[in-house]
Design an enzyme around this catalytic site. Sequence first.
Site, PDB file in Angstrom:
ATOM      1  N   GLY A  46      -5.018 -19.029  59.347  1.00 49.63           N
ATOM      2  CA  GLY A  46      -6.047 -18.345  60.124  1.00 49.63           C
ATOM      3  C   GLY A  46      -5.488 -17.971  61.484  1.00 49.63           C
ATOM      4  N   GLN A  51      -5.976 -16.074  70.540  1.00 50.95           N
ATOM      5  CA  GLN A  51      -4.652 -16.713  70.419  1.00 50.95           C
ATOM      6  C   GLN A  51      -3.520 -15.708  70.646  1.00 50.95           C
ATOM      7  OE1 GLN A  51      -5.809 -18.666  66.462  1.00 50.95           O
ATOM      8  NE2 GLN A  51      -4.389 -20.170  67.330  1.00 50.95           N
ATOM      9  N   CYS A  94      -3.121 -26.254  64.528  1.00 43.22           N
ATOM     10  CA  CYS A  94      -3.450 -25.032  65.272  1.00 43.22           C
ATOM     11  C   CYS A  94      -2.140 -24.422  65.768  1.00 43.22           C
ATOM     12  CB  CYS A  94      -4.359 -25.364  66.456  1.00 43.22           C
ATOM     13  SG  CYS A  94      -4.814 -23.906  67.423  1.00 43.22           S
ATOM     14  N   LEU A  95      -1.990 -23.130  65.565  1.00 47.51           N
ATOM     15  CA  LEU A  95      -0.755 -22.464  65.985  1.00 47.51           C
ATOM     16  C   LEU A  95      -0.625 -22.459  67.511  1.00 47.51           C
ATOM     17  CD1 LEU A  95      -0.877 -19.515  63.427  1.00 47.51           C
ATOM     18  CD2 LEU A  95       0.562 -21.565  63.328  1.00 47.51           C
ATOM     19  N   HIS A 136     -12.933 -23.269  62.465  1.00 46.12           N
ATOM     20  CA  HIS A 136     -11.883 -23.477  63.474  1.00 46.12           C
ATOM     21  C   HIS A 136     -11.627 -22.172  64.238  1.00 46.12           C
ATOM     22  CE1 HIS A 136      -7.712 -25.122  64.609  1.00 46.12           C
ATOM     23  NE2 HIS A 136      -7.590 -23.824  64.846  1.00 46.12           N
ATOM     24  N   GLU A 137     -11.531 -21.053  63.507  1.00 44.14           N
ATOM     25  CA  GLU A 137     -11.246 -19.763  64.167  1.00 44.14           C
ATOM     26  C   GLU A 137     -12.440 -19.319  65.005  1.00 44.14           C
ATOM     27  OE1 GLU A 137      -8.281 -19.127  64.136  1.00 44.14           O
ATOM     28  OE2 GLU A 137      -7.714 -20.286  62.375  1.00 44.14           O
ATOM     29  N   HIS A 140     -12.369 -20.833  68.350  1.00 47.49           N
ATOM     30  CA  HIS A 140     -11.469 -20.146  69.294  1.00 47.49           C
ATOM     31  C   HIS A 140     -12.215 -19.038  70.043  1.00 47.49           C
ATOM     32  CE1 HIS A 140      -7.462 -21.812  68.713  1.00 47.49           C
ATOM     33  NE2 HIS A 140      -7.524 -21.683  67.396  1.00 47.49           N
TER      34      HIS A 140
HETATM   35  O1  K1U Z   1      -6.089 -21.211  64.351  1.00 46.25           O
HETATM   36  C1  K1U Z   1      -4.936 -21.461  64.088  1.00 46.25           C
HETATM   37  O2  K1U Z   1      -4.174 -21.765  64.970  1.00 46.25           O
HETATM   38  C2  K1U Z   1      -4.426 -21.397  62.674  1.00 46.25           C
HETATM   39  C3  K1U Z   1      -4.499 -22.731  61.956  1.00 46.25           C
HETATM   40  C4  K1U Z   1      -5.751 -22.739  61.087  1.00 46.25           C
HETATM   41  C5  K1U Z   1      -6.163 -24.067  60.555  1.00 46.25           C
HETATM   42  C6  K1U Z   1      -5.368 -24.819  59.734  1.00 46.25           C
HETATM   43  C7  K1U Z   1      -5.812 -26.022  59.218  1.00 46.25           C
HETATM   44  C8  K1U Z   1      -7.060 -26.469  59.527  1.00 46.25           C
HETATM   45  C9  K1U Z   1      -7.852 -25.726  60.360  1.00 46.25           C
HETATM   46  C10 K1U Z   1      -7.420 -24.527  60.869  1.00 46.25           C
HETATM   47  C11 K1U Z   1      -3.251 -22.871  61.110  1.00 46.25           C
HETATM   48  O3  K1U Z   1      -3.019 -22.100  60.235  1.00 46.25           O
HETATM   49  S1  K1U Z   1      -2.199 -24.192  61.461  1.00 46.25           S
HETATM   50  C12 K1U Z   1      -0.919 -24.039  60.221  1.00 46.25           C
HETATM   51  C13 K1U Z   1      -1.349 -24.496  58.870  1.00 46.25           C
HETATM   52  O4  K1U Z   1      -2.330 -25.179  58.745  1.00 46.25           O
HETATM   53  C14 K1U Z   1      -0.589 -24.110  57.673  1.00 46.25           C
HETATM   54  C15 K1U Z   1       0.651 -23.565  57.749  1.00 46.25           C
HETATM   55  C16 K1U Z   1       1.331 -23.217  56.595  1.00 46.25           C
HETATM   56  C17 K1U Z   1       0.776 -23.405  55.365  1.00 46.25           C
HETATM   57  C18 K1U Z   1      -0.463 -23.956  55.267  1.00 46.25           C
HETATM   58  C19 K1U Z   1      -1.153 -24.314  56.417  1.00 46.25           C
HETATM   59 ZN    ZN Z   2      -6.310 -22.753  66.123  1.00 41.74          ZN
END
Ligand code: K1U
Ligand code: ZN
Length: 186
Positions: A46, A51, A94-95, A136-137, A140
Amino acid sequence: MALLPIIVAPDPRLKTKAAPVGTVDASIVTLMNDMLETMYAAPGVGLAAPQVGVLKRVIVVDAADRGEDPAPIRMANPEIVWESDDLAPYEEGCLSLPEEYAEVMRPARIRVRYLDENNELREREADGLLAVVIQHEMDHLNGTLFVDHLSSLKRNMIVRRLTKAKKTGDLLGEYVPVVRTGQKEA
Ligand code: K1U
Ligand code: ZN
């Protein structure tokens, strides 16, 4: 399409409420597509416009399982119109908080209303990972990070770690995800 730099916390842009989109026009569709490219490259499931420094109510999500076809979802002005009373835990990442993970409790099922990439009003129900990532998004868009759902002790620990990493140069203030070509590295 373009890869956009992802902002790393702490940063005031991640604590600011984003403004609604009037119409999903060509510039918003370009933003949605650039965000999807950036999310896939990160990689993530997401991404919210704040972001990448754009304070508009736009999110993208793809919660398809590995091995499944991609299932990108583009949303402007998302609103939760129903949520279940039962909550479910999920270990969130979260990225914008690289390498930090913590369990957050959220409604297990939701119904969300949004404008799609054709400026059409849509509703869909979500559960499992999709429900977690949409919530979660959407956080943000209101300047809320997953650490804001934790105790102040846990939150301060994570924020202190990220502040230190940014100061020592271990983390940049922003980073552009690397596109993987599928070729093996030497
Ligand atoms: O909002 C963001 O920063 C993105 C975030 C979304 C998220 C992930 C997990 C739970 C809630 C919200 C991410 O994508 S973090 C990276 C991640 O979870 C992932 C990366 C590679 C493969 C699968 C998942
Ligand atoms: Zn996030």
